[in-house]
Write an enzyme that holds these catalytic residues in place. Structure first.
Site, PDB file in Angstrom:
ATOM      1  CG  ASP A 175       7.077   2.515  -2.905  1.00 39.00           C
ATOM      2  OD1 ASP A 175       7.215   2.653  -1.680  1.00 39.00           O
ATOM      3  OD2 ASP A 175       6.095   1.955  -3.420  1.00 39.00           O
TER       4      ASP A 175
ATOM      5  NE  ARG B  68       8.415  -0.093  -1.638  1.00 39.27           N
ATOM      6  CZ  ARG B  68       8.022  -1.100  -2.397  1.00 39.27           C
ATOM      7  NH1 ARG B  68       8.672  -2.258  -2.373  1.00 39.27           N
ATOM      8  NH2 ARG B  68       6.986  -0.984  -3.190  1.00 39.27           N
TER       9      ARG B  68
ATOM     10  CB  SER C 230      -0.757  -0.117  -8.896  1.00 46.02           C
ATOM     11  OG  SER C 230       0.449  -0.148  -8.176  1.00 46.02           O
TER      12      SER C 230
ATOM     13  CG  ASP D  12       5.792  -2.860 -14.389  1.00 46.69           C
ATOM     14  OD1 ASP D  12       5.369  -2.936 -15.559  1.00 46.69           O
ATOM     15  OD2 ASP D  12       5.203  -2.244 -13.482  1.00 46.69           O
TER      16      ASP D  12
HETATM   17  N1  ARG Z   1       0.802   4.838  -0.841  1.00 50.65           N
HETATM   18  C1  ARG Z   1       1.490   3.810  -0.153  1.00 50.65           C
HETATM   19  C2  ARG Z   1       2.862   4.255   0.227  1.00 50.65           C
HETATM   20  O1  ARG Z   1       3.364   5.152  -0.375  1.00 50.65           O
HETATM   21  C3  ARG Z   1       1.494   2.504  -0.913  1.00 50.65           C
HETATM   22  C4  ARG Z   1       2.159   2.477  -2.233  1.00 50.65           C
HETATM   23  C5  ARG Z   1       2.139   1.080  -2.703  1.00 50.65           C
HETATM   24  N2  ARG Z   1       2.427   0.858  -4.064  1.00 50.65           N
HETATM   25  C6  ARG Z   1       1.522   0.289  -4.905  1.00 50.65           C
HETATM   26  N3  ARG Z   1       1.940  -0.066  -6.063  1.00 50.65           N
HETATM   27  N4  ARG Z   1       0.291   0.117  -4.578  1.00 50.65           N
HETATM   28  O2  ARG Z   1       3.446   3.726   1.120  1.00 50.65           O
END
Ligand code: ARG
Length: 425
Positions: free
Chosen positions: A122, A93, A174, A13
């Protein structure tokens, strides 16, 4: 817009995003890859960024600062989202956002970019954190504004441009990873009734869990883990070692239907062996060293910090000040905790502290009891006064209490009758 700093994982990506940004927006692209541990740094990432058209590729090893400045404050606060998720992705993040801002400033860039979609948490975390640090920077999210390509289209797009496409199998999930945990979503996991297939897991019980338990002793100072089995260990090594040993015992699997900030419920699988063990050990030590009022009040702070970390508000004034409170309140949370790892469980089996509020002479039911039993009578008279007043003024609780005896099977066995009192003649 002339120059953009892109958060670059080295995956398909973001590799496509480098070319897409250059071609669509006619900008120079600088990439930033942050190593936050747990295998987040891929081999050859800088070369791949350059092959995708980046003018410069930064790779930053932020593992120690991630653990010390983000994971430790969350651990001290007992911050676990909805009682389940130790926040691995959410904690990384703000760190990545801060580095994006610092590199944008160093490079004289006018924007930063990230590869998040328009559906998750995110994107919010990146956008909000960047603006909190430098409101003059623009934030571009290619996946949110038109770069909507399928995986096959992305592969073609990259091949046509000679971009070095990462040789990975199309993962059915993912995945986001850092030293504090793996976050796995999508694919068959989208059915919350479907049990997670074995291939979801990589850190927990990869082979067979050992037949016998392993006991680890974790030493804390000021609410921060500083030693393992009696030897001082640096923060990154400590988390890595716990991930490994607890993971082998199958500890740290979390299956959670969570509430995203954007209003959707989503099913997530997490692997966070070290975080799960450390949170359990830390709470055990708090139970020994903090007053019951502190313990109760801290639940409120823990929930607030978990929510605001999840919601991407790390750089808010409230978040900062609550972290300050937590750090101060943790000064007595020092000592050792014994944890037994066994077939998916991490059981606390012992704790000790120089600042312990536990007093055996008060707690004991054996010899040496110093608790003043006689005083209990006066204490209870005062403590129970409000209830006696209620009963006197408003009627006893019996008036609205359902009888038990009339509806329960009762066995009655008679013994010797009480003798008639003998009257002195
Ligand atoms: N749901 C979790 C969060 O918002 C993890 C998101 C992680 N992203 C992924 N591509 N799995 O913190």
């Amino acid at each position: 817009m002339r120059k953009v700093v892109l958060a670059y994982s080295g995956g398909l990506d973001t590799s496509v995003a480098v070319a897409w940004l250059r071609e669509t927006l006619a900008v120079e692209v600088v990439t930033l890859t942050v190593d936050v541990g747990g295998g987040s740094l891929r081999d050859g990432v800088a070369d791949r960024a350059i092959s995708a058209g980046a003018s410069r590729a930064y790779v930053v090893d932020a593992r120690r600062r991630f653990v010390e400045d983000f994971c430790w404050p969350a651990l001290q606060a007992d911050a676990v989202y909805q009682g389940a998720y130790p926040l691995a992705t959410a904690l990384a993040r703000p760190l990545i956002a801060q580095l994006l801002v610092e590199i944008a400033q160093r490079e004289g860039a006018d924007a930063v970019a990230h590869g998040c979609t328009g559906k998750g948490n995110d994107q919010v975390r990146f956008d909000v954190a960047v603006k909190a640090l430098d409101p003059t920077l623009e934030v571009v999210a290619p996946m949110r504004v038109g770069m909507g390509l399928s995986r096959d289209e992305e592969i073609d797009y990259a091949r046509e441009r000679g971009i070095d496409v990462p040789v990975t199998h199309a993962s059915p999930y993912s995945v986001d990873v850092n030293i504090w945990g793996r976050s796995i979503e999508t694919g068959v996991l989208e059915d919350p009734w479907a049990a997670p297939p074995a291939d979801v897991y990589q850190w927990t019980a990869p082979g067979h869990a050992p037949a016998t338990p392993t006991e680890v002793t974790i030493g804390f100072e000021g609410g921060i883990p500083t030693s393992l089995d009696g030897s001082p260990v640096d923060p990154v090594a400590l988390v890595e070692r716990l991930n490994s040993v607890a993971g082998q015992h199958g500890v740290g699997r979390i299956d959670h239907v969570e509430d995203r900030l954007v209003g959707i419920k989503s099913r997530e699988i997490y692997e966070a062996p070290a975080a799960v063990v450390l949170h359990a050990a830390h709470r055990a030590l708090e139970g020994l060293t903090l007053s019951k009022e502190q313990l109760r009040f801290n639940r409120v702070i823990a929930d607030e910090l978990a929510q605001s970390t999840y919601d991407g508000l790390w750089f808010s004034a409230l978040h900062r000040d609550l972290r300050g409170y937590v750090a101060s309140a943790q000064r007595v949370v020092g000592g050792d905790v014994r944890v037994r790892l066994d077939h998916g469980t991490a059981a606390i089996v012992g704790r000790r502290s120089d600042a312990s509020l536990y007093d055996r002479a008060l707690a004991t039911y054996d010899q040496g009891d110093l608790f003043d039993h006689a005083s209990a009578v006066g204490f209870i008279a005062i403590f129970g006064l409000p209830l006696r007043t209620e009963a006197a003024r408003q009627g006893s609780a019996w008036r609205w209490t359902k009888p038990l005896l009339a509806e329960l099977p009762v066995e009655v066995t008679d013994g010797a009758q009480v003798p008639e009192p003998t009257t002195a003649s």
